[in-house]
Motif scaffolding. Structure first.
Motif, PDB file in Angstrom:
ATOM      1  N   GLN A 151       0.821  -1.200   0.000  1.00 56.07           N
ATOM      2  CA  GLN A 151       0.000   0.000   0.000  1.00 56.07           C
ATOM      3  C   GLN A 151       0.866   1.266   0.000  1.00 56.07           C
ATOM      4  O   GLN A 151       2.033   1.252   0.404  1.00 56.07           O
ATOM      5  N   GLN A 152       0.252   2.373  -0.430  1.00 62.61           N
ATOM      6  CA  GLN A 152       0.887   3.698  -0.380  1.00 62.61           C
ATOM      7  C   GLN A 152      -0.119   4.658   0.225  1.00 62.61           C
ATOM      8  O   GLN A 152      -1.220   4.841  -0.305  1.00 62.61           O
ATOM      9  N   ALA A 153       0.246   5.291   1.349  1.00 62.83           N
ATOM     10  CA  ALA A 153      -0.701   6.124   2.092  1.00 62.83           C
ATOM     11  C   ALA A 153      -1.239   7.271   1.255  1.00 62.83           C
ATOM     12  O   ALA A 153      -2.385   7.696   1.419  1.00 62.83           O
ATOM     13  N   GLU A 154      -0.425   7.809   0.320  1.00 65.15           N
ATOM     14  CA  GLU A 154      -0.845   8.964  -0.463  1.00 65.15           C
ATOM     15  C   GLU A 154      -1.781   8.586  -1.605  1.00 65.15           C
ATOM     16  O   GLU A 154      -2.347   9.473  -2.256  1.00 65.15           O
ATOM     17  N   THR A 155      -1.933   7.308  -1.890  1.00 64.11           N
ATOM     18  CA  THR A 155      -2.780   6.867  -2.999  1.00 64.11           C
ATOM     19  C   THR A 155      -4.146   6.487  -2.454  1.00 64.11           C
ATOM     20  O   THR A 155      -4.280   5.544  -1.677  1.00 64.11           O
ATOM     21  N   PHE A 156      -5.180   7.217  -2.894  1.00 67.75           N
ATOM     22  CA  PHE A 156      -6.519   7.020  -2.362  1.00 67.75           C
ATOM     23  C   PHE A 156      -7.042   5.625  -2.682  1.00 67.75           C
ATOM     24  O   PHE A 156      -7.775   5.024  -1.899  1.00 67.75           O
ATOM     25  N   ALA A 157      -6.648   5.076  -3.838  1.00 64.48           N
ATOM     26  CA  ALA A 157      -7.121   3.750  -4.216  1.00 64.48           C
ATOM     27  C   ALA A 157      -6.691   2.680  -3.207  1.00 64.48           C
ATOM     28  O   ALA A 157      -7.366   1.670  -3.047  1.00 64.48           O
ATOM     29  N   CYS A 158      -5.559   2.896  -2.525  1.00 63.26           N
ATOM     30  CA  CYS A 158      -5.114   1.938  -1.514  1.00 63.26           C
ATOM     31  C   CYS A 158      -6.108   1.860  -0.360  1.00 63.26           C
ATOM     32  O   CYS A 158      -6.383   0.782   0.180  1.00 63.26           O
ATOM     33  N   HIS A 159      -6.658   3.013   0.014  1.00 66.50           N
ATOM     34  CA  HIS A 159      -7.626   3.041   1.115  1.00 66.50           C
ATOM     35  C   HIS A 159      -8.972   2.475   0.656  1.00 66.50           C
ATOM     36  O   HIS A 159      -9.668   1.811   1.414  1.00 66.50           O
ATOM     37  N   LEU A 160      -9.324   2.751  -0.617  1.00 67.90           N
ATOM     38  CA  LEU A 160     -10.530   2.136  -1.154  1.00 67.90           C
ATOM     39  C   LEU A 160     -10.390   0.619  -1.211  1.00 67.90           C
ATOM     40  O   LEU A 160     -11.365  -0.110  -1.028  1.00 67.90           O
ATOM     41  N   LEU A 161      -9.186   0.132  -1.490  1.00 65.72           N
ATOM     42  CA  LEU A 161      -8.950  -1.318  -1.530  1.00 65.72           C
ATOM     43  C   LEU A 161      -9.268  -1.948  -0.174  1.00 65.72           C
ATOM     44  O   LEU A 161      -9.902  -3.001  -0.099  1.00 65.72           O
ATOM     45  N   ASN A 162      -8.827  -1.296   0.912  1.00 66.14           N
ATOM     46  CA  ASN A 162      -9.132  -1.806   2.260  1.00 66.14           C
ATOM     47  C   ASN A 162     -10.628  -1.802   2.528  1.00 66.14           C
ATOM     48  O   ASN A 162     -11.191  -2.776   3.022  1.00 66.14           O
ATOM     49  N   ARG A 163     -11.269  -0.685   2.168  1.00 67.94           N
ATOM     50  CA  ARG A 163     -12.682  -0.530   2.510  1.00 67.94           C
ATOM     51  C   ARG A 163     -13.596  -1.360   1.621  1.00 67.94           C
ATOM     52  O   ARG A 163     -14.483  -2.072   2.110  1.00 67.94           O
ATOM     53  N   ASP A 164     -13.385  -1.286   0.299  1.00 69.94           N
ATOM     54  CA  ASP A 164     -14.340  -1.865  -0.648  1.00 69.94           C
ATOM     55  C   ASP A 164     -14.010  -3.300  -1.049  1.00 69.94           C
ATOM     56  O   ASP A 164     -14.912  -4.052  -1.416  1.00 69.94           O
ATOM     57  N   ILE A 165     -12.723  -3.685  -1.020  1.00 71.88           N
ATOM     58  CA  ILE A 165     -12.351  -5.024  -1.488  1.00 71.88           C
ATOM     59  C   ILE A 165     -12.092  -5.947  -0.307  1.00 71.88           C
ATOM     60  O   ILE A 165     -12.810  -6.924  -0.094  1.00 71.88           O
ATOM     61  N   TRP A 166     -11.053  -5.659   0.493  1.00 70.70           N
ATOM     62  CA  TRP A 166     -10.770  -6.542   1.626  1.00 70.70           C
ATOM     63  C   TRP A 166     -11.910  -6.527   2.635  1.00 70.70           C
ATOM     64  O   TRP A 166     -12.106  -7.498   3.373  1.00 70.70           O
ATOM     65  N   GLY A 167     -12.662  -5.416   2.684  1.00 68.71           N
ATOM     66  CA  GLY A 167     -13.803  -5.340   3.591  1.00 68.71           C
ATOM     67  C   GLY A 167     -15.052  -6.012   3.056  1.00 68.71           C
ATOM     68  O   GLY A 167     -16.054  -6.113   3.763  1.00 68.71           O
ATOM     69  N   ASN A 168     -15.028  -6.453   1.798  1.00 66.04           N
ATOM     70  CA  ASN A 168     -16.183  -7.124   1.208  1.00 66.04           C
ATOM     71  C   ASN A 168     -16.274  -8.558   1.732  1.00 66.04           C
ATOM     72  O   ASN A 168     -15.284  -9.290   1.765  1.00 66.04           O
TER      73      ASN A 168
END
Length: 460
Positions: A151-168
């Protein structure tokens, strides 16, 4: 597309003004990340920009996106802009962290920041916290693939990956049943080491490794993971993972990549057959090391299979495989040397400690012997006798005793001044040779007068 981006912007920022969201999105060519960064920068500056007084931007056949405050607040309706209260009251349902975009949180309440952090964290228990090598061993023992996410903290898609994909829930079930998820930030030492072995260019990075060999078998497409405008497509990620599982069996691996024993095409007929085979497999997702957006295109499959038939490329792959094996062997030798060095250091430390305890024990013994020595009479005392003792090394020690003291007192004196142990030596007069074996015999009865010279002889 604009309506979806506007809805996502409003959900992430908590603002209710759709025109404000659209203005920022259009100013940044529809890029959601840049629009969010500008929004937080505007809050940091103290005031958002004024909004247009009309809604000309809305298409004629669309319903206007109204803000409830336009009817309740005349000042808001008249000015068509945010008030100071809007700026100071950051909404409680704000769902992204401003640190992700390099902005200050001075205007963001602590409770809101905490809710944002929890929202974008991976589900607890899904990611393996072990070091890379131990995570690989755990995956190998469980006969599961190693799923790596950098992950890269500055990349918003990384946070979406946690929320929308791994959280699915569905994705989580697939991951738990067939993968060991190993997630690290790009600046973590293990992530840096991983990237040196497995280079990549885009974040978030998601790859599937064979934990037994360390071979990287699959890299999820950067297009699937980009999350532009509408977020990351859960179905696309699920398709990528399930297609990989359908094409690869852990026990009897059926993977396209067989670099250790490359297949060579003998003639053009074989090459044409490979192209035909690839076209028939268009519905399967191919292994894409470069994260290409053409994962499901039949020509992409054909290109990969054709490359496997190229003797030059196969020779290069064989060389790379050989170099990797040599590198792994070198790493194993280095680890063995390091373990041997640590073992030798541990042995030396144990020997040092043993000697220290031995010296301490001998010192304590001498101190105890000194404590039990009898009173030393002065030279002019009528019962005083001076005893001179020659030790095995040639050194001499002397002391005065009372003729009524036992022979054992002389032995205690010898043991307090040397490293000799009780019972390891004989105390004697050389001429005529007389050995004093009875420790309780008095010096008077032993015939030791005003002055006597004794010898200590170690027993063989």
């Amino acid at each position: 597309m604009e309506e979806e981006a506007i809805a996502q912007f409003l959900a992430l920022t908590g603002t209710r003004n759709a025109q404000y969201a659209l203005d920022l999105l259009r100013a940044h060519q529809g890029d959601l990340e840049s629009s969010l960064s500008s929004h937080f920068a505007i809050l940091e500056a103290g005031s958002p920009p004024p909004l247009p007084e009309t809604q000309d931007w809305i298409d004629a056949d669309e319903e206007p996106l109204e803000d409830p405050r336009r009817e309740q607040d005349p000042e808001f309706h008249r000015h068509g802009r945010h008030t100071s209260e809007d700026i100071e009251s950051v909404p409680a349902n704000l769902t992204t962290s401003r640190e992700q975009f390099g902005l200050s949180n001075t205007l963001m309440p602590t409770s809101n920041r905490a809710s944002l952090t929890s929202l974008f964290e991976p589900p607890p228990g899904l990611s393996c916290s072990l070091p890379f090598e131990r995570a690989s061993q755990q995956a190998a023992n469980a006969e599961m693939w190693l799923l790596v996410n950098i992950q890269q903290a500055e990349t918003f898609a990384c946070h979406l990956l946690n929320r929308d994909i791994w959280g699915n829930a569905t994705v989580g079930e697939v991951v738990r049943s067939s993968f060991v998820l190993w997630q690290r930030d790009e600046n973590h030492p293990e992530a840096l080491r991983y990237r040196s072995y497995y280079p990549f260019n885009a974040f978030p990075h998601v790859a599937i490794l064979d934990p037994r060999t360390g071979e990287r078998l699959y890299v999820l497409s950067s297009k699937v993971l980009s999350g532009k405008h509408t977020g990351i497509d859960v179905e696309a990620v699920l398709d990528s993972l399930t297609n990989f599982l359908e094409r690869n069996d852990f026990v009897q691996r059926r993977a396209f990549r067989q670099e250790a024993s490359p297949f060579r095409a003998e003639n053009a007929e074989d090459r044409d057959m490979a192209w035909a085979l690839a076209a028939s497999e268009a519905e399967l997702t191919a292994v894409d090391q470069l994260g290409s957006a053409l994962d499901n295109h039949p020509l992409r499959h054909a290109s990969r299979i054709a490359s496997r038939l190229d003797p030059v490329l196969n020779a290069e792959r064989s060389l790379i495989y050989q170099q990797d094996e040599e590198f792994r062997a070198s790493l194993a030798m280095d680890r063995a040397k390091e373990e041997s060095k640590k073992l030798e250091e541990a042995r030396a430390a144990a020997e040092f400690e043993r000697r220290r305890l031995d010296e301490e024990s001998k010192l304590q013994k001498r101190l105890r012997k000194q404590d039990v020595l009898p009173w030393e009479p002065p030279a002019e005392h009528p019962d005083s006798t001076e005893i001179v003792v020659r030790l095995p090394g040639g050194s001499r020690i002397s002391r005065r005793f009372s003729v009524d003291n036992p022979v054992g007192a002389i032995m205690d004196f010898v043991e307090s001044q040397s490293e000799l142990d009780e019972g390891s030596y004989d105390l004697l007069v050389p001429i005529p040779r007389t050995v004093f074996a009875d420790r309780t015999q008095s010096l008077r009865s032993a015939g030791l007068g005003r002055k006597a010279a004794l010898v200590v002889q170690e027993r063989v």
